[in-house]
Design a protein around this motif. Structure first.
Motif, PDB file in Angstrom:
ATOM      1  N   GLY A 187       0.809  -1.212   0.000  1.00 44.91           N
ATOM      2  CA  GLY A 187       0.000   0.000   0.000  1.00 44.91           C
ATOM      3  C   GLY A 187       0.847   1.269   0.000  1.00 44.91           C
ATOM      4  N   SER A 190       3.901   2.967   2.500  1.00 43.62           N
ATOM      5  CA  SER A 190       4.367   1.955   3.457  1.00 43.62           C
ATOM      6  C   SER A 190       5.894   1.911   3.544  1.00 43.62           C
ATOM      7  CB  SER A 190       3.852   0.567   3.049  1.00 43.62           C
ATOM      8  OG  SER A 190       2.442   0.523   3.087  1.00 43.62           O
ATOM      9  N   THR A 201      -1.053  -8.728   0.769  1.00 41.91           N
ATOM     10  CA  THR A 201      -1.114  -7.269   0.738  1.00 41.91           C
ATOM     11  C   THR A 201      -0.662  -6.748   2.091  1.00 41.91           C
ATOM     12  OG1 THR A 201      -2.951  -7.275  -0.827  1.00 41.91           O
ATOM     13  CG2 THR A 201      -2.637  -5.271   0.454  1.00 41.91           C
ATOM     14  N   VAL A 202       0.272  -5.793   2.082  1.00 43.95           N
ATOM     15  CA  VAL A 202       0.736  -5.195   3.334  1.00 43.95           C
ATOM     16  C   VAL A 202       0.607  -3.680   3.233  1.00 43.95           C
ATOM     17  CG1 VAL A 202       2.338  -7.104   3.793  1.00 43.95           C
ATOM     18  CG2 VAL A 202       3.178  -5.038   2.661  1.00 43.95           C
ATOM     19  N   PHE A 203       0.522  -3.043   4.416  1.00 45.62           N
ATOM     20  CA  PHE A 203       0.332  -1.595   4.459  1.00 45.62           C
ATOM     21  C   PHE A 203       0.823  -1.066   5.804  1.00 45.62           C
ATOM     22  CE2 PHE A 203      -2.357   2.114   5.539  1.00 45.62           C
ATOM     23  CZ  PHE A 203      -1.997   2.943   4.470  1.00 45.62           C
ATOM     24  N   GLY A 204       1.359   0.158   5.780  1.00 42.99           N
ATOM     25  CA  GLY A 204       1.692   0.849   7.023  1.00 42.99           C
ATOM     26  C   GLY A 204       3.184   1.018   7.243  1.00 42.99           C
ATOM     27  N   LYS A 208       2.420  -4.045   7.637  1.00 40.18           N
ATOM     28  CA  LYS A 208       1.849  -5.279   8.191  1.00 40.18           C
ATOM     29  C   LYS A 208       0.810  -5.836   7.221  1.00 40.18           C
ATOM     30  CE  LYS A 208       3.977  -5.033  12.185  1.00 40.18           C
ATOM     31  NZ  LYS A 208       5.116  -5.953  12.438  1.00 40.18           N
ATOM     32  N   LYS A 209       0.589  -7.139   7.328  1.00 41.82           N
ATOM     33  CA  LYS A 209      -0.376  -7.808   6.435  1.00 41.82           C
ATOM     34  C   LYS A 209      -1.780  -7.264   6.666  1.00 41.82           C
ATOM     35  CE  LYS A 209      -1.678 -12.457   4.974  1.00 41.82           C
ATOM     36  NZ  LYS A 209      -1.440 -13.910   5.192  1.00 41.82           N
ATOM     37  N   VAL A 210      -2.505  -7.074   5.569  1.00 45.67           N
ATOM     38  CA  VAL A 210      -3.882  -6.563   5.623  1.00 45.67           C
ATOM     39  C   VAL A 210      -4.828  -7.737   5.383  1.00 45.67           C
ATOM     40  CG1 VAL A 210      -5.553  -5.024   4.529  1.00 45.67           C
ATOM     41  CG2 VAL A 210      -3.172  -4.309   4.738  1.00 45.67           C
ATOM     42  N   GLY A 211      -5.857  -7.844   6.235  1.00 46.47           N
ATOM     43  CA  GLY A 211      -6.890  -8.865   6.035  1.00 46.47           C
ATOM     44  C   GLY A 211      -6.475 -10.257   6.416  1.00 46.47           C
TER      45      GLY A 211
END
Length: 211
Positions: A187, A190, A201-204, A208-211
């Motif tokens: 994302g 990130s 998918t990771v973000f931040g 970290k892993k999303v979902g």
């Protein structure tokens, strides 16, 4: 490049490719797009001529004309590349902006779009049909697989490996030595400090892993 080029895709990426080729003094024969609403539309003195599988235009490619695939959707991009490989036995050319800085010691495959102010440092390896947006940095000894997308302002640190089909959003930093797995998505904004598994998918910050 002596031959003119035919661009597949008349969206924002197609217009970016058009600008890159024209800045490099390459004649653009026209654009092809499957959206009929775009047919006949003009970008400066270059028109959208028809659909991407129009035999009348496809038969020009190889002898008289080069091809470039400028489509965001990776599945569509793969399909168009396969069409060019199978029907015309050609590989798309690279579109490299005149303000990009690409080391003579870097290796670059076919069909890549390298936008304005991108930096590709020594011994970086870029596969085929990648999109590297404006201002991104691919640092020394980083490796990008085929069909990788790097968003605007992305920073790929030394020794990073990004596997085929991964999407790296705008302004992402990937720290040195990290591996991003096949078809993973990062994302926007990130900071990636550890390996990312294929297809996740990771973000931040840290990502970290999303979902």
């Amino acid at each position: 490049m002596e031959n003119p080029v035919l661009i597949f895709g008349a969206g924002s990426l197609g217009v970016t490719a058009l600008d890159i080729f024209q800045r490099n003094g390459v004649v653009v024969y026209g654009l092809l797009d499957d959206d009929k609403k775009l047919h006949g539309k003009e970008f400066g003195d270059v028109s959208v001529l028809g659909e991407t599988d129009d035999d009348g235009f496809l038969k020009l490619i190889g002898q008289k004309c080069e091809a470039f695939v400028a489509v965001d959707d990776t599945r569509v991009r793969k399909k168009l590349v396969k069409l060019l490989n199978d029907r015309r036995h050609v590989q798309p050319v690279n579109a490299i902006h005149d303000t990009a800085t690409v080391s003579a010691l870097a290796s670059i495959g076919h069909g890549n779009l390298i936008a304005a102010r991108v930096v590709v440092n020594p011994f970086a390896e870029i596969g085929q049909h990648c999109i590297i947006q404006s201002g991104a940095v691919i640092d020394a000894q980083a490796k990008l697989g085929d069909y990788v997308h790097i968003g605007t302002g992305g920073f790929i640190n030394p020794g990073v490996t990004i596997e085929e089909g991964a999407f790296i959003g705008t302004g992402v930093t990937v720290v040195a030595g990290v591996t991003i797995g096949k078809n993973a998505r990062i994302g926007a904004g990130s900071v990636v400090i550890e390996n990312v598994e294929a297809g996740t998918t990771v973000f931040g910050n840290p990502a970290k892993k999303v979902g």
